[in-house]
Design a protein around this motif. Structure first.
Motif, short mmCIF file in Angstrom:
data_model
loop_
_atom_site.label_atom_id
_atom_site.label_comp_id
_atom_site.label_asym_id
_atom_site.label_seq_id
_atom_site.Cartn_x
_atom_site.Cartn_y
_atom_site.Cartn_z
N ASP A 64 -1.39 1.94 7.11
CA ASP A 64 -0.46 0.94 6.66
C ASP A 64 -1.63 -0.07 5.78
N PHE A 65 -1.31 -0.08 4.12
CA PHE A 65 -1.66 -1.26 3.33
C PHE A 65 -1.22 -2.44 2.79
N VAL A 66 -1.76 -3.04 3.18
CA VAL A 66 -1.16 -4.58 1.97
C VAL A 66 -2.19 -5.03 0.83
N GLY A 67 -1.76 -4.58 -0.42
CA GLY A 67 -2.40 -4.72 -2.02
C GLY A 67 -3.19 -3.66 -1.55
N SER A 68 -4.75 -3.69 -1.87
CA SER A 68 -6.24 -2.39 -1.69
C SER A 68 -6.43 -3.27 -0.01
N ASP A 69 -5.96 -4.01 1.30
CA ASP A 69 -6.73 -4.26 1.70
C ASP A 69 -6.21 -2.98 3.16
N TYR A 70 -7.18 -2.25 3.66
CA TYR A 70 -6.60 -1.77 4.74
C TYR A 70 -6.10 -2.45 6.26
N THR A 354 3.08 12.35 2.73
CA THR A 354 3.58 11.59 2.26
C THR A 354 2.65 10.12 1.78
N TYR A 355 3.03 9.59 0.66
CA TYR A 355 2.27 8.17 0.26
C TYR A 355 3.86 7.46 -0.08
N ILE A 356 4.31 6.39 -0.04
CA ILE A 356 4.70 5.23 0.26
C ILE A 356 4.24 4.16 -0.09
N GLY A 357 4.52 3.51 -1.46
CA GLY A 357 4.48 2.66 -2.10
C GLY A 357 5.71 1.85 -2.38
N ARG A 358 5.41 0.13 -2.00
CA ARG A 358 6.25 -0.98 -2.11
C ARG A 358 6.18 -1.79 -3.07
N LYS A 359 6.54 -2.88 -4.46
CA LYS A 359 6.64 -3.45 -4.62
C LYS A 359 7.25 -4.64 -4.70
N PHE A 360 7.41 -6.07 -4.49
CA PHE A 360 8.24 -6.97 -4.39
C PHE A 360 7.65 -8.55 -4.53
N THR A 376 2.47 -2.90 -1.13
CA THR A 376 2.39 -2.59 0.05
C THR A 376 1.96 -1.21 -0.45
N SER A 377 1.33 -0.29 0.36
CA SER A 377 1.44 1.20 0.74
C SER A 377 1.23 2.39 1.89
N GLN A 378 1.44 3.56 1.99
CA GLN A 378 1.09 3.81 3.79
C GLN A 378 1.23 5.26 2.92
N ILE A 379 0.32 5.75 4.22
CA ILE A 379 0.73 7.41 3.90
C ILE A 379 1.15 7.62 5.27
N GLN A 380 1.74 9.03 5.16
CA GLN A 380 1.95 9.49 5.93
C GLN A 380 1.69 10.83 6.55
N VAL A 381 1.00 11.94 7.76
CA VAL A 381 1.49 12.78 7.89
C VAL A 381 1.87 13.74 9.23
N GLY A 382 2.62 14.29 9.63
CA GLY A 382 3.34 14.44 10.87
C GLY A 382 4.10 15.72 10.20
N PHE A 383 5.61 16.07 11.18
CA PHE A 383 6.82 16.72 11.41
C PHE A 383 8.09 16.46 11.34
#
Length: 390
Positions: A64-70, A354-360, A376-383
């Protein structure tokens, strides 16, 4: 942030095998024709449809990231549901689905079921007419709303803040094998009116009524439209409309587009109440929400699928009251892209990244209450697997 992403992608790649070996319409009614674990292990063909058992799984590694901050990274079982269903004979069926990663508190539940139970009830089928009685998914429109939850990487704010599973009865009539009309009556609230709406006076008959049309035109264009009216509190109602459109352009390329609108006498979803920071024991009132979702996917080869998804939503006040001006208070955007790999023939098991980006973005009205734009942004790897156990 680039350094973090490189590190996290490498970590995710190494973590994927652990996910694979460590551990599927929102109603999620669809199942692929896949041999069950019982059949695979025993080599005995299952010849009955009276009992079918599934384990619905969505597990991943999330950064998880908020802006460019991990912010954080962790392994998660996003969805874990046990499902049983079957056809006893040509007119009687049953279905049961329970979330295994949600609490089981029954306190305050009007229908006296565990909060973790999504669906439990029986179905009656009489030729073109059928009905389902018990706890069930609301028959709201929208293609995405009707998908198995394990298949969704990120819901819209609209769906994410809805109460979807409630007790009642659903009547369906099939005009043809491709055209269906449903009428559903459900409890409007699972718990107490106070827990949902705050200190407003409770409605005498808190119910939600939904009319739903499911259409199929040559298997190329499918519709899932609905209109609902809900008694919220005394004198206040919610009106909810959803138009779901699915397009199967070729065998390998498909899309769906959903439009949803909710007009609420009292803020049921709580988004606007949070925006204005109400803390007087009451949810705010006279709110409305609108949501658009577009999803495209392309099966570019037998075992690989690529998809993109965009979301646009807004939240506001439709009638000025109590010092709140009429207008939009927030616009939000979502953008998702991913790659899926299906390793087995005739199986829904797939691995993904997947990559998920959200902007409010808050309007001037929203900023008056101390809100600031953020993303915010998020990277997911899974099944994901709806595993047929029996």
């Amino acid at each position: 942030m680039k350094a973090y992403i490189k590190s996290l992608i490498l970590t995710s790649a190494m973590a994927s095998p652990a996910l694979m070996f460590g551990q599927i319409t929102n109603s999620g009614t669809g199942n692929v024709d896949e041999k069950s674990l019982f059949e695979t292990v025993t080599k005995i063909e299952k010849k009955t449809d009276k009992f079918n058992l599934y384990l619905n799984m969505h597990g991943d590694f999330v950064a998880d990231f908020v802006g460019s901050d991990y912010q954080d990274a962790t392994f998660k079982m996003q969805q874990l549901r046990l499902e049983m269903k079957g056809n006893i004979n040509n007119w009687l069926s049953y279905r049961y689905r329970q979330r295994l990663n949600k609490g089981n508190d029954t306190a305050g539940y009007r229908d006296n079921t565990l909060g973790s139970i999504d669906i439990v009830g029986i179905g009656l089928n009489f030729n073109k007419f059928s009905m389902f009685m018990g706890k069930q998914c609301a028959a709201y429109g929208g293609i995405e709303f009707d998908l198995n939850p394990i298949e969704i990487y990120q819901y819209s704010d609209m769906i994410n803040n809805m109460t979807n599973f409630m007790s009642g009865v659903n009547f369906a009539y099939n005009f043809t094998d491709k055209q269906q009309l449903q009428f559903q009556v459900l409890n409007a609230i699972n718990g107490s009116s106070k827990s949902m709406y705050g200190d407003y006076e409770k409605a005498k008959l808190p119910m939600v009524y939904t009319l739903n049309w499911n259409g199929n035109f040559l298997d190329v264009f499918k519709t899932r439209y609905s209109a609902s009216i809900m008694s919220e509190t005394k004198g206040e109602k919610m009106f909810y409309y959803a138009l779901g459109n699915e397009f199967n352009i070729t065998r390998d390329f498909g899309a769906y587009f959903d439009w949803m609108y909710s007009r609420e006498g009292v803020d049921r979803k709580g988004i606007m109440t949070g925006i204005i920071g109400a803390d007087n024991g009451y949810n705010t009132s006279k709110v409305d929400y609108m949501s658009y979702v577009l999803h495209l996917n392309y099966r570019f080869c037998k075992r690989w699928n690529v998809f993109v998804k965009g979301m646009y939503e807004n939240a506001g006040i439709y009638k000025a009251h109590d010092g709140l001006a009429k207008g939009r208070y927030r616009n939000s955007f979502g953008y998702i892209g991913g790659l899926e790999y299906y390793p087995l023939k005739d199986s829904n098991l797939h691995f993904f990244v997947t990559y998920i980006g959200r902007k409010f973005n808050y309007t001037d009205l929203g900023k008056e209450y101390g809100n600031s734009n953020y993303n915010t942004s998020q990277i997911q790897v899974g099944f994901i697997w709806q595993m047929p156990v029996f």
